[in-house]
Write an enzyme that holds these catalytic residues in place. Structure first.
Site, short mmCIF file in Angstrom:
data_model
loop_
_atom_site.label_atom_id
_atom_site.label_comp_id
_atom_site.label_asym_id
_atom_site.label_seq_id
_atom_site.Cartn_x
_atom_site.Cartn_y
_atom_site.Cartn_z
CD GLU A 1 -1.99 148.40 34.46
OE1 GLU A 1 -2.87 148.08 35.29
OE2 GLU A 1 -1.04 149.14 34.74
CD GLU B 1 -1.76 144.30 38.83
OE1 GLU B 1 -1.87 145.38 39.46
OE2 GLU B 1 -1.02 144.14 37.85
#
Length: 492
Positions: A188, A386
């Site tokens: 990320e 995720e």
């Protein structure tokens, strides 16, 4: 006990009324052949043993021991209990597992000699996974930069990081590549650059930092393709944090702000990877503060990802925000991001003092996100790396709200696949309760970890048993969950 069973049956019957456009009934066999189901954790959050066997501090070690960080660190002692944990993964029926390599454990000084004990640990862990038929999906960088590199040149805000990260990846490919077919470079980068270099909410300037992350990712991807891909036949991608966003009102201003927010978040990463440059909205607003790609760099970054990893938890509303005199990332976005219950804040105080963190069940948001990626970025292969729901760590093992969430979001993934999305895997976060960066009192685990117990005992929650039943092709109707005297519940 009878009351507990009836309670579970009542809850599971309620899934027929789940939020969003999700299918009420599905099985694993409804997914395409080869679709991966897994779970995940990261090295810093799971391993522990922070000062053992040659490991040196990362920037997260420094942060959690600072006044700005949480008052203590908890861990699962995975460094010593990895065999037990892999066995639990095997028993659950996972196809794959996402983990990360701790840079300061493998190469403690950031560059130079490899730590033999760190090398042995990761080889043992990967061998244990493959021996049990579990496909490792490895993230090279999950927020744990060696502190020595931060001290030397500021980490991601200096282009020196590109060579050091590429050298670290070279070691990983050389040593572990025969066991790993799926590599994510940077975890990320959009959230890391914003949180770490704009807001101070994460461990240690956002635009420069993310620019260097993209160049480092592309350098690593080129290295793999030139040196390893022919022999190892793996893939290299990058993982992007991605809320879905909808306008707060029907006003034109909020609609425009919503697209601008998408460009500043997802587009910040995806536009360079697909088109070789940043979105026009970012270039127009940020101006000279936004780094530019040379022709060579643009060609290097464009098409450098074999797949896209997505981290998604919930959907936000977006409201237009007036132009600010501030010259920072969130001010540049000119948008307020509004969850269902509170205006989002990324300061440590706001999360650390929260009495409860809750994600509503909004699976349609994930469907819309995957459709947006398909329509705007060429429908690349996607792995949901995720997705999960937090609960208070000290609450009941009967985490029916997590089951409701997983049931709905996996259905959303199925709907997206049926609608042509190239989504190829779903990884629940997290396999067990971990040290969580934003609120250490709220965890995402399928397994409860007793952090007060020196043995760090793992206990299955209801969600673990639901996911196990789903992965093994059994129906998730309530009658398939019964109590057992040993663990509280069992699947039949």
């Amino acid at each position: 006990m009878v009351g507990q069973v009836l309670f579970l049956i009542t809850i599971f019957m309620g899934f027929a009324f789940c939020s969003g456009r999700c299918s009420d009934v599905y099985t694993r066999s409804d997914f395409p052949k080869g679709f991966l189901f897994g779970s995940a954790f990261s090295a810093f959050q799971w391993e522990g043993a922070v000062d053992e066997d040659g490991r040196k501090p990362s920037i997260w070690d420094s942060f959690v021991n600072s006044d700005a960080g949480p008052p203590f660190v908890i861990d699962c002692d995975g460094y010593h209990k990895y065999k037990e944990d892999v066995r639990l993964m095997y028993d659950m029926g996972l196809d794959a597992f996402r983990l990360s390599i701790s840079w300061p454990r493998l190469i403690p000084s950031g560059r130079g000699p490899v730590n033999p004990k760190g090398l042995r640990f990761y080889k043992n862990l990967l061998n244990e996974l493959t021996r049990h038929g579990i496909e490792p999906h490895v993230t090279l960088y999950h927020n744990d930069l060696p502190q020595v590199l931060e001290d030397e040149y500021g980490g991601w805000i200096d282009r020196k990081i590109i060579d050091d990260f590429t050298a670290f990846a070279d070691v990983c490919f050389r040593e572990f590549g025969n066991s790993v077919k799926l590599w994510s470079t940077v975890n990320e980068p959009n959230m890391l650059a914003m949180g770490g270099y704009d807001l101070g909410a994460s461990a240690p300037k956002p635009y420069i930092a993310l620019h260097n992350m993209l160049l480092a990712h592309a350098s690593v991807a080129r290295l793999y393709k030139q040196k390893y891909k022919e022999k190892q036949n793996g893939s290299v991608g990058i993982t992007c944090f991605a809320h879905w966003m909808v306008p707060f009102t029907s006003s034109e201003e909020d609609n425009i702000a919503t697209q601008r927010a998408k460009d500043f978040s997802l587009g910040w990463v995806m536009h360079p990877l697909v088109f070789g440059d940043y979105p026009e909205a970012m270039k127009n607003i940020v101006g000279k503060r936004l780094p530019s790609f040379s022709k060579e760099e643009s060609d290097l970054v464009k098409d450098s990802s074999d797949f896209l990893g997505i981290i998604h938890y919930t959907t936000l509303c977006v409201a237009h925000k007036s132009k600010s005199r501030n010259k920072d990332y969130l001010s540049d976005m000119r948008a307020s991001l509004i969850p269902d219950r509170f205006i989002i804040s990324f300061s440590w105080t706001a999360f650390g003092n929260s009495t409860f963190i809750k994600f509503d069940v909004l699976p349609w948001g994930l469907e819309e996100l995957l459709e947006y990626i398909k329509q705007n970025y060429g429908n690349p292969p996607v792995y949901i790396l995720e997705n999960g729901r937090p609960t208070n760590h000290y609450s009941s093992l009967n985490d029916v709200e997590r089951v409701e969430y997983l049931h709905a979001y996996i259905a959303a993934v199925l709907n997206s696949v049926r609608n042509g999305s190239e989504t190829r895997g779903y990884f629940q976060w997290s396999f067990m309760d971990l040290y969580e960066f934003l609120s250490y009192n709220h965890t995402y685990g399928l397994y409860y970890v007793n952090f007060s117990d020196p043995e760090r005992k793992r206990s299955p929650k209801t969600s673990a048993l639901w996911y196990t039943a789903f992965l093994k092709g059994k129906t998730q109707e309530p009658m398939n969950l019964t109590l057992s005297s040993s663990s509280g519940f069992s699947t039949q």
